[in-house]
Design a protein around this motif. Sequence first.
Motif, PDB file in Angstrom:
ATOM      1  N   TRP A   7      48.884  42.705  42.419  1.00  0.00           N
ATOM      2  CA  TRP A   7      47.830  43.368  41.656  1.00  0.00           C
ATOM      3  C   TRP A   7      46.711  42.353  41.471  1.00  0.00           C
ATOM      4  O   TRP A   7      46.929  41.263  40.945  1.00  0.00           O
ATOM      5  N   VAL A   8      45.504  42.685  41.942  1.00  0.00           N
ATOM      6  CA  VAL A   8      44.382  41.752  41.947  1.00  0.00           C
ATOM      7  C   VAL A   8      43.361  42.171  40.901  1.00  0.00           C
ATOM      8  O   VAL A   8      42.924  43.329  40.868  1.00  0.00           O
ATOM      9  N   ALA A   9      42.961  41.233  40.061  1.00  0.00           N
ATOM     10  CA  ALA A   9      42.018  41.527  38.983  1.00  0.00           C
ATOM     11  C   ALA A   9      40.564  41.468  39.439  1.00  0.00           C
ATOM     12  O   ALA A   9      39.732  42.245  38.988  1.00  0.00           O
ATOM     13  N   GLY A  10      40.248  40.529  40.335  1.00  0.00           N
ATOM     14  CA  GLY A  10      38.856  40.220  40.639  1.00  0.00           C
ATOM     15  C   GLY A  10      38.206  41.137  41.654  1.00  0.00           C
ATOM     16  O   GLY A  10      38.833  42.007  42.252  1.00  0.00           O
ATOM     17  N   VAL A  57      33.781  23.627  51.855  1.00  0.00           N
ATOM     18  CA  VAL A  57      34.416  24.769  51.213  1.00  0.00           C
ATOM     19  C   VAL A  57      35.480  24.265  50.240  1.00  0.00           C
ATOM     20  O   VAL A  57      36.069  23.199  50.437  1.00  0.00           O
ATOM     21  N   VAL A  58      35.695  25.032  49.180  1.00  0.00           N
ATOM     22  CA  VAL A  58      36.703  24.712  48.176  1.00  0.00           C
ATOM     23  C   VAL A  58      37.792  25.774  48.261  1.00  0.00           C
ATOM     24  O   VAL A  58      37.501  26.968  48.124  1.00  0.00           O
ATOM     25  N   PRO A  59      39.056  25.398  48.530  1.00  0.00           N
ATOM     26  CA  PRO A  59      40.132  26.395  48.586  1.00  0.00           C
ATOM     27  C   PRO A  59      40.234  27.161  47.278  1.00  0.00           C
ATOM     28  O   PRO A  59      40.133  26.586  46.189  1.00  0.00           O
ATOM     29  N   GLU A  60      40.429  28.473  47.407  1.00  0.00           N
ATOM     30  CA  GLU A  60      40.477  29.341  46.248  1.00  0.00           C
ATOM     31  C   GLU A  60      41.852  29.986  46.119  1.00  0.00           C
ATOM     32  O   GLU A  60      42.773  29.698  46.867  1.00  0.00           O
ATOM     33  N   THR A  61      41.953  30.902  45.161  1.00  0.00           N
ATOM     34  CA  THR A  61      43.225  31.555  44.851  1.00  0.00           C
ATOM     35  C   THR A  61      43.811  32.264  46.060  1.00  0.00           C
ATOM     36  O   THR A  61      45.033  32.263  46.267  1.00  0.00           O
ATOM     37  N   ILE A  66      50.708  38.976  39.963  1.00  0.00           N
ATOM     38  CA  ILE A  66      49.363  39.231  39.438  1.00  0.00           C
ATOM     39  C   ILE A  66      48.453  38.130  39.980  1.00  0.00           C
ATOM     40  O   ILE A  66      48.759  36.944  39.850  1.00  0.00           O
ATOM     41  N   VAL A  67      47.325  38.520  40.563  1.00  0.00           N
ATOM     42  CA  VAL A  67      46.432  37.556  41.223  1.00  0.00           C
ATOM     43  C   VAL A  67      45.031  37.688  40.630  1.00  0.00           C
ATOM     44  O   VAL A  67      44.502  38.794  40.499  1.00  0.00           O
ATOM     45  N   ALA A  68      44.447  36.564  40.273  1.00  0.00           N
ATOM     46  CA  ALA A  68      43.103  36.601  39.681  1.00  0.00           C
ATOM     47  C   ALA A  68      42.079  37.104  40.683  1.00  0.00           C
ATOM     48  O   ALA A  68      41.247  37.958  40.363  1.00  0.00           O
ATOM     49  N   ASN A  69      42.101  36.576  41.880  1.00  0.00           N
ATOM     50  CA  ASN A  69      41.198  37.045  42.928  1.00  0.00           C
ATOM     51  C   ASN A  69      41.783  36.678  44.277  1.00  0.00           C
ATOM     52  O   ASN A  69      42.642  35.794  44.372  1.00  0.00           O
ATOM     53  N   ALA A  70      41.315  37.359  45.318  1.00  0.00           N
ATOM     54  CA  ALA A  70      41.852  37.128  46.660  1.00  0.00           C
ATOM     55  C   ALA A  70      40.921  36.294  47.521  1.00  0.00           C
ATOM     56  O   ALA A  70      41.122  36.186  48.739  1.00  0.00           O
ATOM     57  N   ASN A 114      34.561  36.075  39.764  1.00  0.00           N
ATOM     58  CA  ASN A 114      35.950  35.855  40.163  1.00  0.00           C
ATOM     59  C   ASN A 114      36.486  34.505  39.697  1.00  0.00           C
ATOM     60  O   ASN A 114      37.594  34.110  40.075  1.00  0.00           O
ATOM     61  N   ASN A 115      35.747  33.806  38.889  1.00  0.00           N
ATOM     62  CA  ASN A 115      36.170  32.516  38.336  1.00  0.00           C
ATOM     63  C   ASN A 115      37.519  32.663  37.633  1.00  0.00           C
ATOM     64  O   ASN A 115      37.715  33.579  36.820  1.00  0.00           O
ATOM     65  N   SER A 116      38.451  31.761  37.937  1.00  0.00           N
ATOM     66  CA  SER A 116      39.776  31.824  37.303  1.00  0.00           C
ATOM     67  C   SER A 116      40.181  30.483  36.694  1.00  0.00           C
ATOM     68  O   SER A 116      41.362  30.242  36.449  1.00  0.00           O
ATOM     69  N   THR A 117      39.190  29.626  36.431  1.00  0.00           N
ATOM     70  CA  THR A 117      39.508  28.321  35.848  1.00  0.00           C
ATOM     71  C   THR A 117      38.805  28.085  34.511  1.00  0.00           C
ATOM     72  O   THR A 117      39.066  27.075  33.862  1.00  0.00           O
ATOM     73  N   HIS A 118      37.938  29.003  34.104  1.00  0.00           N
ATOM     74  CA  HIS A 118      37.177  28.809  32.881  1.00  0.00           C
ATOM     75  C   HIS A 118      37.248  30.042  31.992  1.00  0.00           C
ATOM     76  O   HIS A 118      37.627  31.130  32.432  1.00  0.00           O
ATOM     77  N   LEU A 119      36.845  29.846  30.728  1.00  0.00           N
ATOM     78  CA  LEU A 119      36.756  30.923  29.753  1.00  0.00           C
ATOM     79  C   LEU A 119      35.294  31.345  29.602  1.00  0.00           C
ATOM     80  O   LEU A 119      34.383  30.576  29.906  1.00  0.00           O
ATOM     81  N   PRO A 120      35.050  32.570  29.127  1.00  0.00           N
ATOM     82  CA  PRO A 120      33.656  33.005  28.937  1.00  0.00           C
ATOM     83  C   PRO A 120      32.834  32.035  28.100  1.00  0.00           C
ATOM     84  O   PRO A 120      31.652  31.813  28.379  1.00  0.00           O
ATOM     85  N   ALA A 121      33.441  31.452  27.076  1.00  0.00           N
ATOM     86  CA  ALA A 121      32.690  30.512  26.232  1.00  0.00           C
ATOM     87  C   ALA A 121      32.226  29.291  27.025  1.00  0.00           C
ATOM     88  O   ALA A 121      31.164  28.725  26.731  1.00  0.00           O
ATOM     89  N   ASP A 122      33.007  28.882  28.033  1.00  0.00           N
ATOM     90  CA  ASP A 122      32.611  27.748  28.869  1.00  0.00           C
ATOM     91  C   ASP A 122      31.323  28.065  29.621  1.00  0.00           C
ATOM     92  O   ASP A 122      30.399  27.245  29.683  1.00  0.00           O
ATOM     93  N   LEU A 123      31.276  29.257  30.229  1.00  0.00           N
ATOM     94  CA  LEU A 123      30.074  29.648  30.960  1.00  0.00           C
ATOM     95  C   LEU A 123      28.913  29.873  30.000  1.00  0.00           C
ATOM     96  O   LEU A 123      27.767  29.561  30.328  1.00  0.00           O
TER      97      LEU A 123
END
Length: 226
Positions: free
Chosen positions: A161-164, A138-142, A123-127, A25-34
């Motif tokens: 509409w949620v993607a994650g 805890v770190v606040p999320e989307t 459009i929401v990356a994750n809930a 559910n990561n919404s701050t990085h790209l696949p290449a970063d991971l």
Amino acid sequence: MNNRILPGAKQFITQNADRVAIVSNNSTHLPADLGEILAGHGVALPSDRIFLAGVEALRSVARSGVSRVMLCAAPRMRGFARSLGLRVVQDNPEAVVLMRDAHFTYRKLERAANALRQGARLIVANADRTHPGPYGRVVPETGALLAALLACVDERSVEPWVAGKPCPMLFERACEGLAITPEEAVMIGDNPETDGEGAARLGIRPILIGGASHLSLLDLLEPVAA
């Protein structure tokens, strides 16, 4: 996102090689970063087998024909949105795209709420409302930003509409990437509400590790021949 990997992760991915995909559910990085982080731990996994909620949300928006988006996200994701041909705007968007945004402000909240009131899609990356941070914090999320945004509009008129996870898209994309059906897959994760429930909805067998589960990733390794 921290740069640690679970004990046994390197061995597990190495043992299963071409049969592994990552969904997050990561919404701050790209696949290449991971991919770079994994490579730093000696783990080789192609970026085309890493499926992230933020990236897949933006790809879905671009495929839908929407061009003007109000994007509440990290700078890395704004750059990726532009690379897909999306026009990132502050006013009169066709869609509001919400991700984890460490620089979310009252002004952004006001603009996004009024864009939704004027008919923009959401459009929401994750809930997820939070994710675990260091030292038990805890770190606040989307999802926390989503709750604030929905508090400013008539929720009956806005259908996000949620993607994650636990929604099906990331699981579907991973199965497509591995060229398998959901029934041929297992989902290994630590969160019963996202990993477990999301996989089960699509017919994927979930295997939970950590937390209340008695299993760890080490338990899933193939025995090494003597």
